[in-house]
Write a protein that holds these residues in place. Sequence first.
Motif, PDB file in Angstrom:
ATOM      1  N   ILE A 109     -52.075  50.704  90.127  1.00 12.67           N
ATOM      2  CA  ILE A 109     -51.961  49.878  88.916  1.00 12.67           C
ATOM      3  C   ILE A 109     -50.497  49.609  88.559  1.00 12.67           C
ATOM      4  O   ILE A 109     -50.225  48.740  87.723  1.00 12.67           O
ATOM      5  CB  ILE A 109     -52.690  50.524  87.713  1.00 12.67           C
ATOM      6  CG1 ILE A 109     -52.032  51.860  87.342  1.00 12.67           C
ATOM      7  CG2 ILE A 109     -54.162  50.674  87.999  1.00 12.67           C
ATOM      8  CD1 ILE A 109     -52.546  52.410  86.030  1.00 12.67           C
ATOM      9  N   SER A 110     -49.583  50.326  89.192  1.00 17.38           N
ATOM     10  CA  SER A 110     -48.165  50.124  88.889  1.00 17.38           C
ATOM     11  C   SER A 110     -47.682  48.748  89.336  1.00 17.38           C
ATOM     12  O   SER A 110     -46.607  48.304  88.930  1.00 17.38           O
ATOM     13  CB  SER A 110     -47.319  51.209  89.555  1.00 17.38           C
ATOM     14  OG  SER A 110     -47.443  51.163  90.964  1.00 17.38           O
ATOM     15  N   GLN A 111     -48.478  48.074  90.187  1.00 14.78           N
ATOM     16  CA  GLN A 111     -48.101  46.727  90.608  1.00 14.78           C
ATOM     17  C   GLN A 111     -48.350  45.704  89.492  1.00 14.78           C
ATOM     18  O   GLN A 111     -47.860  44.580  89.551  1.00 14.78           O
ATOM     19  CB  GLN A 111     -48.888  46.328  91.862  1.00 14.78           C
ATOM     20  CG  GLN A 111     -50.398  46.341  91.692  1.00 14.78           C
ATOM     21  CD  GLN A 111     -51.135  46.044  92.990  1.00 14.78           C
ATOM     22  OE1 GLN A 111     -50.833  45.071  93.668  1.00 14.78           O
ATOM     23  NE2 GLN A 111     -52.090  46.887  93.330  1.00 14.78           N
ATOM     24  N   PHE A 112     -49.118  46.116  88.493  1.00 16.54           N
ATOM     25  CA  PHE A 112     -49.443  45.213  87.390  1.00 16.54           C
ATOM     26  C   PHE A 112     -48.867  45.663  86.055  1.00 16.54           C
ATOM     27  O   PHE A 112     -48.561  44.845  85.190  1.00 16.54           O
ATOM     28  CB  PHE A 112     -50.963  45.087  87.230  1.00 16.54           C
ATOM     29  CG  PHE A 112     -51.670  44.652  88.480  1.00 16.54           C
ATOM     30  CD1 PHE A 112     -51.511  43.360  88.964  1.00 16.54           C
ATOM     31  CD2 PHE A 112     -52.480  45.523  89.174  1.00 16.54           C
ATOM     32  CE1 PHE A 112     -52.162  42.944  90.116  1.00 16.54           C
ATOM     33  CE2 PHE A 112     -53.134  45.123  90.331  1.00 16.54           C
ATOM     34  CZ  PHE A 112     -52.971  43.827  90.798  1.00 16.54           C
ATOM     35  N   VAL A 113     -48.736  46.996  85.891  1.00 14.88           N
ATOM     36  CA  VAL A 113     -48.295  47.554  84.617  1.00 14.88           C
ATOM     37  C   VAL A 113     -47.130  48.506  84.866  1.00 14.88           C
ATOM     38  O   VAL A 113     -47.131  49.261  85.850  1.00 14.88           O
ATOM     39  CB  VAL A 113     -49.449  48.320  83.922  1.00 14.88           C
ATOM     40  CG1 VAL A 113     -48.994  48.830  82.552  1.00 14.88           C
ATOM     41  CG2 VAL A 113     -50.672  47.425  83.783  1.00 14.88           C
ATOM     42  N   ASP A 120     -50.183  56.292  89.674  1.00 14.66           N
ATOM     43  CA  ASP A 120     -50.934  55.889  90.862  1.00 14.66           C
ATOM     44  C   ASP A 120     -51.485  57.115  91.589  1.00 14.66           C
ATOM     45  O   ASP A 120     -52.630  57.109  92.064  1.00 14.66           O
ATOM     46  CB  ASP A 120     -50.050  55.081  91.815  1.00 14.66           C
ATOM     47  CG  ASP A 120     -49.737  53.693  91.282  1.00 14.66           C
ATOM     48  OD1 ASP A 120     -50.556  53.159  90.510  1.00 14.66           O
ATOM     49  OD2 ASP A 120     -48.688  53.142  91.643  1.00 14.66           O
ATOM     50  N   GLN A 182     -56.551  45.337 100.717  1.00 10.58           N
ATOM     51  CA  GLN A 182     -56.566  45.470  99.252  1.00 10.58           C
ATOM     52  C   GLN A 182     -57.121  46.852  98.891  1.00 10.58           C
ATOM     53  O   GLN A 182     -58.011  46.979  98.059  1.00 10.58           O
ATOM     54  CB  GLN A 182     -57.417  44.356  98.620  1.00 10.58           C
ATOM     55  CG  GLN A 182     -56.941  42.948  98.898  1.00 10.58           C
ATOM     56  CD  GLN A 182     -55.579  42.660  98.283  1.00 10.58           C
ATOM     57  OE1 GLN A 182     -55.235  43.170  97.219  1.00 10.58           O
ATOM     58  NE2 GLN A 182     -54.788  41.846  98.966  1.00 10.58           N
ATOM     59  N   TRP A 184     -56.104  49.201  97.194  1.00 12.45           N
ATOM     60  CA  TRP A 184     -55.938  49.638  95.801  1.00 12.45           C
ATOM     61  C   TRP A 184     -57.205  49.373  94.990  1.00 12.45           C
ATOM     62  O   TRP A 184     -57.541  50.150  94.086  1.00 12.45           O
ATOM     63  CB  TRP A 184     -54.738  48.947  95.153  1.00 12.45           C
ATOM     64  CG  TRP A 184     -54.860  47.460  95.050  1.00 12.45           C
ATOM     65  CD1 TRP A 184     -54.494  46.546  95.993  1.00 12.45           C
ATOM     66  CD2 TRP A 184     -55.387  46.721  93.945  1.00 12.45           C
ATOM     67  NE1 TRP A 184     -54.767  45.274  95.552  1.00 12.45           N
ATOM     68  CE2 TRP A 184     -55.315  45.345  94.290  1.00 12.45           C
ATOM     69  CE3 TRP A 184     -55.904  47.072  92.699  1.00 12.45           C
ATOM     70  CZ2 TRP A 184     -55.749  44.336  93.436  1.00 12.45           C
ATOM     71  CZ3 TRP A 184     -56.334  46.065  91.839  1.00 12.45           C
ATOM     72  CH2 TRP A 184     -56.253  44.724  92.215  1.00 12.45           C
TER      73      TRP A 184
END
Length: 215
Positions: A109-113, A120, A182, A184
């Motif tokens: 989720i660190s790729q978005f937030v 992660d 994908q 994640w």
Amino acid sequence: MNITALRPRLIGCIDPIGNLFVRIGMKPNQITVLSLVFGIACAVCYMNQQFLAGSILLLISAVLDLVDGNVARKTNRKSDFGAVLDWIIDKYVDGLVLLGIGLSGTAIISQFVAVPAYTDIAIVGLAIIGSLMNTFIKPVTYAEIGYTKKEDGKISDPLEGVGFFGRPETILCLIVFGLISQIWIAVILIAVCTNLSALQRIIYLARRYGSYKQE
């Protein structure tokens, strides 16, 4: 309902593969260990962010996990140790594969937030815990409540069809989202769904066996 409940219908699909292993003389436990070898190879690939190759290896491991029982029935080599070994190997594969993703440094989720790096890792940890606990409930139920009757070498119990997200769904998620790079998405789904599925099983057991026993 889950994929595990459909297992009897899927067995026929792997008969040709089972027949091949019977012809070459491999024993069921050897096939079980071979599934672990492919699982470890998958974990190494995932750790190196080689998700396509890893998912193919995981698919082979999953097929072998079905084939060992098929071969055991065909060759009349069903054993209690084989059933226990199958459980153990499954959990090693599940844990190692997810751990491989965690060690890969893949952003979940660190790729978005904007969150700390350990977030992660925590999500991967939840996925590992959920995956293991969702399955661990079953042997605990066998031991504490006393299910012993076996059908085709596996203990028959009411939890077989309870829980919407079991090991087959976990493996399928990893394979599908790994093939399209994908992974994640698979981690988030597994982290959420396995723990909800475990809760579903706990609620089922509480409703069915929650009444106090009179001494």
